[in-house]
Scaffold this active site. Sequence first.
Site, short mmCIF file in Angstrom:
data_model
loop_
_atom_site.label_atom_id
_atom_site.label_comp_id
_atom_site.label_asym_id
_atom_site.label_seq_id
_atom_site.Cartn_x
_atom_site.Cartn_y
_atom_site.Cartn_z
N ARG A 198 39.17 43.42 31.10
CA ARG A 198 38.27 44.39 31.43
C ARG A 198 38.68 45.86 31.51
O ARG A 198 38.00 46.77 31.32
CB ARG A 198 37.74 43.81 32.69
CG ARG A 198 36.95 42.58 32.57
CD ARG A 198 36.45 41.92 33.79
NE ARG A 198 36.01 40.44 33.90
CZ ARG A 198 36.79 39.40 33.86
NH1 ARG A 198 37.97 39.73 34.14
NH2 ARG A 198 36.34 38.49 33.80
N GLU A 201 51.57 34.08 42.28
CA GLU A 201 51.70 33.25 43.55
C GLU A 201 52.56 32.08 43.25
O GLU A 201 53.37 31.81 44.08
CB GLU A 201 50.31 32.78 43.87
CG GLU A 201 50.19 32.06 45.27
CD GLU A 201 48.93 31.63 45.47
OE1 GLU A 201 48.45 30.95 46.50
OE2 GLU A 201 47.75 32.03 44.73
#
Length: 175
Positions: A58, A95
């Site tokens: 994006r 993560e």
Amino acid sequence: MNLADTIRAIPDYPKPGIIFRDITTLLGNARAFRRTVDELVQPWAGGKIDKVAGIEARGFILGGAVAHQLSAGFVPIRKKGKLPHETVSMVYSLEYGVDEIEMHKDAILPGERVLLVDDLIATGGTASAAAKLIRQMGGELEAACFIVDLPALGGADKLRALNVAVRTLIAFEGE
């Protein structure tokens, strides 16, 4: 027009408890898209920005529009293995594991003034890696710009700790 109202919230995506902020609805609204680009550009209008770096994917849409408005070049920052020429890369933590981004070795010249653009800042891992990559190439990182900030995840603060100015247009609480 409230830009936040043009962003679709998708609950429990990509996993339960997460609210995904989908900017495709903003991009599909011509007035909202134009206003977003104008607001991202505004602090640098009339100034000297040499390159706008956009983070896949994006950030390509937004970064291209911002670069056009600033009469600047555009630099794509992509996931490893997607660019066809010689690249430089930066590994960063996720993560659970690591990832890597890269850009062409000749995309930013030493001393060029660069804006970093993406749609959303969450934990800041990708944006921090992009900032480090730009600086590694000798670019002067003027700021990192995002439509959405998720302040609870600390990404904008992570960038500020790297002495990167951060501009966001909307903040949503939670993840």
